[in-house]
Motif scaffolding. Structure first.
Motif, PDB file in Angstrom:
ATOM      1  N   VAL A 123      -5.159  45.746  12.858  1.00  0.00           N
ATOM      2  CA  VAL A 123      -6.386  45.041  13.232  1.00  0.00           C
ATOM      3  C   VAL A 123      -6.200  43.537  13.083  1.00  0.00           C
ATOM      4  O   VAL A 123      -5.487  43.076  12.200  1.00  0.00           O
ATOM      5  CB  VAL A 123      -7.608  45.491  12.389  1.00  0.00           C
ATOM      6  CG1 VAL A 123      -7.919  46.948  12.642  1.00  0.00           C
ATOM      7  CG2 VAL A 123      -7.404  45.241  10.913  1.00  0.00           C
ATOM      8  N   ASP A 124      -6.816  42.802  13.982  1.00  0.00           N
ATOM      9  CA  ASP A 124      -6.861  41.359  13.889  1.00  0.00           C
ATOM     10  C   ASP A 124      -8.308  40.926  13.738  1.00  0.00           C
ATOM     11  O   ASP A 124      -9.211  41.579  14.262  1.00  0.00           O
ATOM     12  CB  ASP A 124      -6.290  40.717  15.161  1.00  0.00           C
ATOM     13  CG  ASP A 124      -4.772  40.849  15.220  1.00  0.00           C
ATOM     14  OD1 ASP A 124      -4.135  40.779  14.151  1.00  0.00           O
ATOM     15  OD2 ASP A 124      -4.241  41.039  16.325  1.00  0.00           O
ATOM     16  N   VAL A 125      -8.502  39.821  13.037  1.00  0.00           N
ATOM     17  CA  VAL A 125      -9.833  39.248  12.918  1.00  0.00           C
ATOM     18  C   VAL A 125      -9.973  38.175  13.987  1.00  0.00           C
ATOM     19  O   VAL A 125      -9.086  37.336  14.141  1.00  0.00           O
ATOM     20  CB  VAL A 125     -10.035  38.634  11.513  1.00  0.00           C
ATOM     21  CG1 VAL A 125     -11.380  37.918  11.424  1.00  0.00           C
ATOM     22  CG2 VAL A 125      -9.933  39.727  10.455  1.00  0.00           C
ATOM     23  N   GLY A 126     -11.054  38.239  14.737  1.00  0.00           N
ATOM     24  CA  GLY A 126     -11.270  37.273  15.801  1.00  0.00           C
ATOM     25  C   GLY A 126     -12.561  36.490  15.600  1.00  0.00           C
ATOM     26  O   GLY A 126     -13.360  36.780  14.705  1.00  0.00           O
ATOM     27  N   LEU A 287     -13.573  42.483  14.648  1.00  0.00           N
ATOM     28  CA  LEU A 287     -12.290  43.166  14.518  1.00  0.00           C
ATOM     29  C   LEU A 287     -11.771  43.554  15.885  1.00  0.00           C
ATOM     30  O   LEU A 287     -12.502  44.115  16.695  1.00  0.00           O
ATOM     31  CB  LEU A 287     -12.454  44.450  13.696  1.00  0.00           C
ATOM     32  CG  LEU A 287     -12.545  44.314  12.197  1.00  0.00           C
ATOM     33  CD1 LEU A 287     -12.597  45.696  11.577  1.00  0.00           C
ATOM     34  CD2 LEU A 287     -11.354  43.542  11.658  1.00  0.00           C
ATOM     35  N   ARG A 288     -10.480  43.297  16.106  1.00  0.00           N
ATOM     36  CA  ARG A 288      -9.873  43.635  17.379  1.00  0.00           C
ATOM     37  C   ARG A 288      -8.666  44.542  17.142  1.00  0.00           C
ATOM     38  O   ARG A 288      -7.923  44.366  16.184  1.00  0.00           O
ATOM     39  CB  ARG A 288      -9.419  42.348  18.067  1.00  0.00           C
ATOM     40  CG  ARG A 288      -9.163  42.511  19.537  1.00  0.00           C
ATOM     41  CD  ARG A 288      -8.743  41.202  20.151  1.00  0.00           C
ATOM     42  NE  ARG A 288      -7.365  40.898  19.777  1.00  0.00           N
ATOM     43  CZ  ARG A 288      -6.616  40.008  20.434  1.00  0.00           C
ATOM     44  NH1 ARG A 288      -7.127  39.309  21.430  1.00  0.00           N
ATOM     45  NH2 ARG A 288      -5.387  39.783  20.068  1.00  0.00           N
ATOM     46  N   ARG A 295     -12.368  45.315  21.196  1.00  0.00           N
ATOM     47  CA  ARG A 295     -13.145  45.152  19.978  1.00  0.00           C
ATOM     48  C   ARG A 295     -13.344  46.517  19.302  1.00  0.00           C
ATOM     49  O   ARG A 295     -13.604  47.516  19.979  1.00  0.00           O
ATOM     50  CB  ARG A 295     -14.502  44.582  20.388  1.00  0.00           C
ATOM     51  CG  ARG A 295     -15.259  43.894  19.310  1.00  0.00           C
ATOM     52  CD  ARG A 295     -16.592  43.416  19.909  1.00  0.00           C
ATOM     53  NE  ARG A 295     -17.393  42.866  18.848  1.00  0.00           N
ATOM     54  CZ  ARG A 295     -17.715  41.574  18.746  1.00  0.00           C
ATOM     55  NH1 ARG A 295     -17.371  40.732  19.673  1.00  0.00           N
ATOM     56  NH2 ARG A 295     -18.430  41.147  17.729  1.00  0.00           N
ATOM     57  N   LEU A 296     -13.215  46.570  17.985  1.00  0.00           N
ATOM     58  CA  LEU A 296     -13.402  47.824  17.253  1.00  0.00           C
ATOM     59  C   LEU A 296     -14.850  47.963  16.800  1.00  0.00           C
ATOM     60  O   LEU A 296     -15.483  46.980  16.409  1.00  0.00           O
ATOM     61  CB  LEU A 296     -12.485  47.879  16.031  1.00  0.00           C
ATOM     62  CG  LEU A 296     -10.979  47.834  16.298  1.00  0.00           C
ATOM     63  CD1 LEU A 296     -10.208  47.824  14.984  1.00  0.00           C
ATOM     64  CD2 LEU A 296     -10.537  49.011  17.156  1.00  0.00           C
ATOM     65  N   THR A 297     -15.348  49.191  16.891  1.00  0.00           N
ATOM     66  CA  THR A 297     -16.694  49.468  16.384  1.00  0.00           C
ATOM     67  C   THR A 297     -16.604  50.539  15.313  1.00  0.00           C
ATOM     68  O   THR A 297     -15.602  51.250  15.211  1.00  0.00           O
ATOM     69  CB  THR A 297     -17.611  49.992  17.505  1.00  0.00           C
ATOM     70  OG1 THR A 297     -17.054  51.211  18.013  1.00  0.00           O
ATOM     71  CG2 THR A 297     -17.749  48.975  18.629  1.00  0.00           C
ATOM     72  N   ARG A 298     -17.677  50.660  14.552  1.00  0.00           N
ATOM     73  CA  ARG A 298     -17.664  51.579  13.425  1.00  0.00           C
ATOM     74  C   ARG A 298     -17.425  53.016  13.879  1.00  0.00           C
ATOM     75  O   ARG A 298     -16.707  53.764  13.234  1.00  0.00           O
ATOM     76  CB  ARG A 298     -18.995  51.469  12.666  1.00  0.00           C
ATOM     77  CG  ARG A 298     -18.977  52.176  11.345  1.00  0.00           C
ATOM     78  CD  ARG A 298     -20.235  51.902  10.554  1.00  0.00           C
ATOM     79  NE  ARG A 298     -21.297  52.809  10.895  1.00  0.00           N
ATOM     80  CZ  ARG A 298     -22.490  52.454  11.337  1.00  0.00           C
ATOM     81  NH1 ARG A 298     -22.783  51.176  11.485  1.00  0.00           N
ATOM     82  NH2 ARG A 298     -23.394  53.336  11.633  1.00  0.00           N
ATOM     83  N   SER A 299     -18.040  53.394  14.979  1.00  0.00           N
ATOM     84  CA  SER A 299     -17.902  54.778  15.425  1.00  0.00           C
ATOM     85  C   SER A 299     -16.680  54.971  16.320  1.00  0.00           C
ATOM     86  O   SER A 299     -16.412  56.076  16.772  1.00  0.00           O
ATOM     87  CB  SER A 299     -19.165  55.205  16.163  1.00  0.00           C
ATOM     88  OG  SER A 299     -19.420  54.298  17.215  1.00  0.00           O
TER      89      SER A 299
END
Ligand SMILES: [Zn+2]
Ligand SMILES: [Zn+2]
Length: 317
Positions: A123-126, A287-288, A295-299
């Motif tokens: 994961v990368d932080v954007g 989060l990417r 983009r990452l999501t919780r679900s």
């Protein structure tokens, strides 16, 4: 008014709410294994019932868990659900996992899978404002309000020990080093100060209002963990600088700061503003996925066992 008597900043309040290893582990289990009952935390984490009862009470009072009645075998019981405030901690917990995975890798650590691309997701932080990722600590600027009490966390917490509690060593408790960095409020405050480039012993002590013995102990431990490195600064005065490993913890810090200031209110002059230099806007981190750049999501993520055979950890819906 003495500094320590002031109402803490939003970040100080967040550190008080989260800066405890049992609290972090209980939140992690609530996310990953959907633990919501007393016996679940007790049995998974091996917590004593009195410690667990105390943490549940605090987490309800702090609006991290919400009691919900249910009936079992005809008896009224209570389970505890994550509140909206707590649910928004998921990216921070993912970044914590990612940091441990990258810097303290153990073969039994679960792997994060991005459901959309099916890849093991680094994961990368954007930056949400401009979409750029990854963003590192060096590409940001942090500016504090005048009162600079972001790290004033000297509220008495009598049951909080400075020695580490014994925590479980199973694969799910996958962040032993993070617990040292975040698991007590002083450690987190020192780390936060390091990101603000407060580097000298005397400056840290003045900033945090921390006892010299505690500060010396944490600086020694952070040096052992290779998160901070003592160097001779100007005029030969010792400074503690973040190492590459320490700087990589920036993502956790960025999510913590953003979450804290969204959910807690401190004195008006105690705000901490992190700016993305690339676009000049306040950093709202996201989060990417390192593989597909979505983009990452919780679900949209889950954890698998290391060999990919078992979907051990459902992500909460
Ligand atoms: Zn930006
Ligand atoms: Zn992906």
């Amino acid at each position: 008014m003495a500094k320590s008597e002031r109402h803490p900043s939003a970040i100080g309040q967040a550190l008080l709410a989260l800066g405890d290893q049992w609290t972090l582990l209980m939140l992690q289990r609530a996310f990953l294994t959907r633990t919501r009952r007393f016996a679940g935390w007790r049995d998974q984490l091996g917590m004593s019932e009195s410690v667990l009862a105390g943490r549940l009470k605090e987490m309800v009072a702090g609006d991290l868990l919400r009691p919900s009645p249910y009936r079992e075998e005809g008896r009224g019981r209570t389970e505890y659900l994550l509140t909206d405030r707590a649910l928004e901690l998921w990216p921070m917990l993912v970044v914590i996992w990612a940091w441990e995975y990258e810097w303290i890798h153990r073969p039994d650590m679960p792997v994060l899978i991005h459901d959309a691309c099916g890849e093991h997701a680094g994961v990368d932080v954007g930056c949400s404002a401009c979409g750029e990722a990854p963003i590192t600590a060096r590409e940001t600027e942090a500016e504090r309000g005048q009162s600079a009490t972001f790290a004033q966390v000297a509220v008495p917490r009598h049951h909080r020990r400075t020695v580490r509690d014994r925590v479980p060593r199973d694969p799910l408790s996958h962040f032993p080093e993070t617990l040292e960095l975040l698991g007590d409020r002083w450690s987190t405050a020192i780390l936060a100060a390091s990101f603000l480039r407060i580097r000298r012993f005397a400056d840290l002590q003045a900033e945090l209002g921390v006892a010299p013995s505690i500060l010396a102990d944490r600086l020694r431990r952070f040096t052992e963990l290779k998160v901070l490195k003592p160097v001779d600064g100007p005029a030969g005065r010792r400074e503690y600088r973040l190492t590459g490993k320490g700087l990589a913890f920036f993502g956790v810090f960025a999510f913590l700061v953003e979450w804290a200031q969204r959910w807690y209110t401190g004195p008006p002059d105690s705000t901490l503003l992190i700016t993305h230099q690339g676009c000049g806007r306040p950093l709202v981190p996201f989060l990417r996925c390192r593989s597909c750049h979505e983009r990452l999501t919780r679900s949209g993520v889950h954890f698998d066992s290391p060999d990919g055979s078992v979907r051990i950890l459902p992500s909460p819906g």
